[in-house]
Design an enzyme around this catalytic site. Structure first.
Site, mmCIF file in Angstrom:
data_model
loop_
_atom_site.group_PDB
_atom_site.id
_atom_site.type_symbol
_atom_site.label_atom_id
_atom_site.label_comp_id
_atom_site.label_asym_id
_atom_site.label_seq_id
_atom_site.Cartn_x
_atom_site.Cartn_y
_atom_site.Cartn_z
ATOM 1 N N LYS A 78 0.858 -1.190 0.000
ATOM 2 C CA LYS A 78 0.000 0.000 0.000
ATOM 3 C C LYS A 78 0.887 1.231 0.000
ATOM 4 C CE LYS A 78 -4.469 0.976 0.449
ATOM 5 N NZ LYS A 78 -5.594 0.199 -0.074
ATOM 6 N N GLY A 178 -26.554 1.167 1.764
ATOM 7 C CA GLY A 178 -25.736 1.783 0.721
ATOM 8 C C GLY A 178 -26.029 1.147 -0.615
ATOM 9 N N VAL A 179 -26.703 1.914 -1.481
ATOM 10 C CA VAL A 179 -27.045 1.350 -2.796
ATOM 11 C C VAL A 179 -26.353 2.165 -3.884
ATOM 12 C CG1 VAL A 179 -29.114 0.086 -2.202
ATOM 13 C CG2 VAL A 179 -29.312 2.523 -2.605
ATOM 14 N N GLY A 180 -25.028 2.250 -3.741
ATOM 15 C CA GLY A 180 -24.192 2.885 -4.763
ATOM 16 C C GLY A 180 -23.881 1.858 -5.841
ATOM 17 N N ASN A 181 -22.661 1.937 -6.370
ATOM 18 C CA ASN A 181 -22.311 1.054 -7.498
ATOM 19 C C ASN A 181 -22.456 -0.419 -7.146
ATOM 20 O OD1 ASN A 181 -21.639 3.125 -9.303
ATOM 21 N ND2 ASN A 181 -19.695 3.421 -8.244
ATOM 22 N N VAL A 182 -21.897 -0.831 -6.015
ATOM 23 C CA VAL A 182 -21.965 -2.249 -5.655
ATOM 24 C C VAL A 182 -23.336 -2.603 -5.081
ATOM 25 C CG1 VAL A 182 -20.957 -4.098 -4.277
ATOM 26 C CG2 VAL A 182 -19.490 -2.306 -5.196
HETATM 27 P P1 NAI Z 1 -20.385 3.998 -3.831
HETATM 28 O O1 NAI Z 1 -19.791 5.287 -3.382
HETATM 29 O O2 NAI Z 1 -20.805 3.845 -5.258
HETATM 30 O O3 NAI Z 1 -21.647 3.636 -2.918
HETATM 31 C C1 NAI Z 1 -21.681 3.850 -1.546
HETATM 32 C C2 NAI Z 1 -23.097 4.277 -1.211
HETATM 33 O O4 NAI Z 1 -23.226 4.359 0.201
HETATM 34 C C3 NAI Z 1 -23.471 5.640 -1.785
HETATM 35 O O5 NAI Z 1 -24.696 5.546 -2.487
HETATM 36 C C4 NAI Z 1 -23.588 6.524 -0.536
HETATM 37 O O6 NAI Z 1 -24.562 7.537 -0.697
HETATM 38 C C5 NAI Z 1 -24.007 5.513 0.500
HETATM 39 N N1 NAI Z 1 -23.782 5.903 1.884
HETATM 40 C C6 NAI Z 1 -22.792 6.663 2.395
HETATM 41 N N2 NAI Z 1 -22.963 6.798 3.725
HETATM 42 C C7 NAI Z 1 -24.051 6.070 4.055
HETATM 43 C C8 NAI Z 1 -24.720 5.792 5.279
HETATM 44 N N3 NAI Z 1 -24.307 6.293 6.438
HETATM 45 N N4 NAI Z 1 -25.826 5.009 5.251
HETATM 46 C C9 NAI Z 1 -26.276 4.504 4.082
HETATM 47 N N5 NAI Z 1 -25.684 4.746 2.880
HETATM 48 C C10 NAI Z 1 -24.586 5.514 2.886
HETATM 49 O O7 NAI Z 1 -19.309 2.888 -3.420
HETATM 50 P P2 NAI Z 1 -19.228 1.402 -3.956
HETATM 51 O O8 NAI Z 1 -18.208 1.329 -5.015
HETATM 52 O O9 NAI Z 1 -20.591 0.886 -4.188
HETATM 53 O O10 NAI Z 1 -18.581 0.654 -2.695
HETATM 54 C C11 NAI Z 1 -19.369 0.348 -1.562
HETATM 55 C C12 NAI Z 1 -18.484 -0.231 -0.480
HETATM 56 O O11 NAI Z 1 -17.856 -1.413 -0.955
HETATM 57 C C13 NAI Z 1 -17.340 0.687 -0.013
HETATM 58 O O12 NAI Z 1 -17.113 0.467 1.356
HETATM 59 C C14 NAI Z 1 -16.160 0.183 -0.807
HETATM 60 O O13 NAI Z 1 -14.943 0.454 -0.145
HETATM 61 C C15 NAI Z 1 -16.437 -1.302 -0.847
HETATM 62 N N6 NAI Z 1 -15.830 -1.995 -1.965
HETATM 63 C C16 NAI Z 1 -16.131 -1.620 -3.235
HETATM 64 C C17 NAI Z 1 -15.569 -2.281 -4.313
HETATM 65 C C18 NAI Z 1 -15.909 -1.925 -5.716
HETATM 66 O O14 NAI Z 1 -15.629 -2.717 -6.622
HETATM 67 N N7 NAI Z 1 -16.532 -0.792 -5.974
HETATM 68 C C19 NAI Z 1 -14.608 -3.398 -4.095
HETATM 69 C C20 NAI Z 1 -14.422 -3.759 -2.707
HETATM 70 C C21 NAI Z 1 -15.003 -3.054 -1.696
#
Ligand code: NAI
Length: 373
Positions: A78, A178-182
């Protein structure tokens, strides 16, 4: 440096300092036993160098473990850089960082992480080829890792639900935080499987979209950990499983994508005492790193699919071992990862064969992407 599991393979801590470019930080190489030390580059505010270095060492070990359990021919490392105050020249900083990575001759492979972006990594690639997380090359895997992460979490959840509840996900209620990308991708896979969804997100538009598209129920962000659901899927932040939330959980299975879900290691034991099955985050969310590293390793989407397909079986081995030993799943996962690395060290004993049965490493030839620097 010796860690609590007895493994002793922190290899190198490289201090990088180029005041003219605004670059200050460290590259921690935890292990290159399985392959080049791979792990992202974090750009963050730090007061002291000791804090920064401690973070780098801890995160590098996490990457070693994640890569080992993902079956990747990669070690763990890292880079942690101090964010300069105010406005700064990103081009100068990431060119200087790229030169620092280049000086390690492939012992460390970087990628984006908290505070850095694909654009930053493109600057790094102008100075070194040892960088991943850029755009996919034609005919190769790469690009957005989120859908692979969602697929790995989904398949792990399916397998764990079968073991924990003796049934498929059809008709089960899953609370997704959390309903972002993943998280959104996971919801679509769960919906297709006939699961009921309860979702929460600080972004109301994201929630509204899934309510309309999938008929999901919604709830407040402070309620999601405690709603009546069989499964809780943290897909937002770290530290969500803590001494405040654990007593409130109604779910009996936790399986989600967020990194560092346990506020402390001890919280894994607290979940076990409550009879809650915890799928260790870095085991089930490995789809992202598998896809990102495929770009560096020159792998195809089919190879990525094959590696992601192994996540569920690996989780089941960990759950089984945790039950047999009475240990929390997070500790079993850490110990297994440390064992995979230790067994691959020169002179390792007979344990190596046994470990490979649990987590068969796929070892394709290393084919590096063409690079500009
Ligand atoms: P993202 O940023 O697209 O989605 C995260 C979502 O969580 C957002 O919609 C945000 O508004 C929401 N959020 C933030 N604070 C919140 C809370 N207090 N309560 C409810 N929702 C909340 O991120 P992504 O890419 O979907 O990643 C999600 C998690 O998975 C992160 O912790 C990331 O580190 C982890 N991760 C992601 C990977 C990937 O391929 N994108 C790979 C491995 C881990």
């Amino acid at each position: 440096m010796t860690f609590e599991n007895g493994a002793d393979f922190q290899e190198e801590l490289v201090v990088i300092d180029d005041p003219a470019a605004g670059l200050s930080g460290v590259i921690a190489i935890h292990s290159t036993t399985l392959g080049p030390a791979a792990g992202g580059c974090r750009l963050w505010h730090y007061d002291g160098t000791a804090d920064l270095a401690r973070d780098a060492v801890r995160l590098a070990r996490g990457m070693s473990y994640k890569n080992a359990l993902a079956g990747l021919p990669l070690g763990g490392g890292k880079a942690v850089l101090r964010r300069p105050p105010g406005e700064f020249d990103r081009t100068a900083l990431f060119h200087a960082f790229g030169e620092a990575v280049a000086r390690l001759n492939g012992r460390y492979v970087t990628a984006e992480d908290v505070g850095t972006s694909v654009a930053d990594m493109k600057l790094v690639r102008e100075r070194t080829r040892h960088v991943a997380g850029l755009d996919a090359l034609p005919g190769r895997a790469g690009g957005d890792p989120s859908s692979w992460t969602a697929l790995g979490v989904f398949e792990a959840m399916q397998a764990a639900a079968g073991r924990r509840f003796g049934r498929s996900l059809h008709g089960m209620t899953v609370a997704v935080q959390g309903v972002g990308n993943v998280g959104a991708g996971l919801c679509r896979l769960l919906h297709a499987e006939g699961a009921r969804l309860i979702v929460a997100d600080t972004d109301a538009r994201r929630v509204a979209r899934l309510v309309e598209e999938l008929g999901a129920e919604s709830c407040g962000v402070d309620e999601i950990a405690a709603v009546p659901a069989q499964i809780f899927a943290p897909c937002a932040l770290g530290g969500v499983l803590n001494d405040r939330t654990i007593p409130l959980l109604q779910a009996k299975l936790i399986c989600g994508a967020a990194n560092n879900q346990l506020a402390t290691d001890e919280d894994g034991a607290a979940l076990m005492r409550r009879g809650i099955t915890y799928a260790p985050d870095y085991v089930v969310n490995a789809g992202g790193i598998i896809n990102v590293s495929a770009e560096y390793l020159g792998e195809t989407s089919q190879q990525v699919r094959a590696r992601v397909g192994l996540i569920a079986a690996r989780l089941i081995s960990i759950l089984r071992e945790a039950e047999d030993s009475g240990s929390p799943t997070n500790r079993v996962a850490d110990a297994l990862a440390a064992r995979i690395i230790a067994d691959a060290m020169p002179g390792a004993g007979a344990g190596a064969a046994a470990t490979r049965v649990v987590a068969p490493p796929v070892r394709p030839p290393l084919v590096f992407a063409p690079a500009t620097g």
